[in-house]
Design a protein around this motif. Structure first.
Motif, PDB file in Angstrom:
ATOM      1  N   ARG A 125      -6.815  -1.776   6.280  1.00  0.00           N
ATOM      2  CA  ARG A 125      -6.130  -0.486   6.367  1.00  0.00           C
ATOM      3  C   ARG A 125      -5.449  -0.280   7.720  1.00  0.00           C
ATOM      4  N   ARG A 133       0.794  -1.229   0.000  1.00  0.00           N
ATOM      5  CA  ARG A 133       0.000   0.000   0.000  1.00  0.00           C
ATOM      6  C   ARG A 133       0.825   1.276   0.000  1.00  0.00           C
ATOM      7  N   ALA A 149      -4.046   3.625   0.532  1.00  0.00           N
ATOM      8  CA  ALA A 149      -4.546   2.811   1.636  1.00  0.00           C
ATOM      9  C   ALA A 149      -5.739   1.971   1.183  1.00  0.00           C
ATOM     10  N   SER A 150      -5.884   0.814   1.785  1.00  0.00           N
ATOM     11  CA  SER A 150      -6.991  -0.076   1.436  1.00  0.00           C
ATOM     12  C   SER A 150      -8.327   0.578   1.759  1.00  0.00           C
TER      13      SER A 150
END
Length: 216
Positions: free
Chosen positions: A116, A88, A109-110
């Motif tokens: 995250r 990420r 970021a997820s």
């Protein structure tokens, strides 16, 4: 003026992408280009990007439509040394003439709250192991304040980002442009941001983040 462009492309294989990225890089004289969520392998867009003058790159390929982060620069214009990466983020050391070396981290970021969460402790460790002026830019996929959202639910939109900011005394670089960087016409959110530590802000006290909205 040193310029970094971060773009959540949401697909980098189309003719529209090739045209838009060419215009942006040339119009704004971009020194470092970061692209997230490309949805294609880097080879599909590498010719276009190389033709824009980017000689070097660090690439984390997407897994299908998930993730993906490309970082590009021209070694004849900026000295770059690789520091670290995870799925990420990518971190590099930048050395500019007349300035101390500093660390740049580009982030995607997820969108998943649970996935995250591990990113913030990773950044804690990154800061502890690299005593450099530090700037981060990217899509954090999380809110810092309730004013960062207009419409819709706040469920899952707050997590560890605010605590990480406070824990590391990070400075929000603010923005010029749109208040929100993501919209689906019903909901608007500010998910893309720039942060820096005090040492970086002291070096680049006039630096700012420009924003423009991207569609959902």
């Amino acid at each position: 003026m040193f310029k970094i462009l971060f773009w959540n492309a949401r697909g980098a294989g189309s003719e529209n992408f090739r045209s838009a990225i060419s215009d942006l890089v040339r119009l704004h004289s971009i020194d470092i280009l970061a692209i997230c969520e490309p949805r294609v392998q880097f080879a599909r867009a590498s010719t276009t990007l190389n033709n824009l003058g980017f000689s070097d790159s660090r690439v984390m390929e997407a897994e299908g439509f998930s993730g993906g982060l490309w970082l590009l620069w021209n070694k004849n214009k900026v000295k770059v040394d690789f520091i670290d990466e995870n799925f990420r983020s990518i971190s590099i050391k930048i050395t500019l003439t007349g300035k101390p070396a500093w660390m740049l981290t580009v982030v995607y970021a997820s969108p998943n709250h649970t996935s995250r969460a591990s990113l913030w402790s990773y950044f804690d460790n990154l800061a502890a192991n690299n005593n450099l002026p530090w700037m981060l830019i990217g899509d954090f996929n999380e809110l810092v304040s309730s004013v960062d959202k207009n419409g819709g639910s706040f469920n899952g939109k707050f997590g560890g980002l605010r605590n990480w900011i406070n824990r590391n005394a990070m400075i929000d670089k603010g923005f010029q442009g749109s208040c929100f960087t993501w919209s689906n016409n019903m909901v608007k959110e500010r998910l893309d941001r720039g942060f820096c530590n005090c040492a970086w802000r002291a070096l680049f006290d006039e630096a700012f983040t420009g924003t423009s909205p991207k569609p959902g």
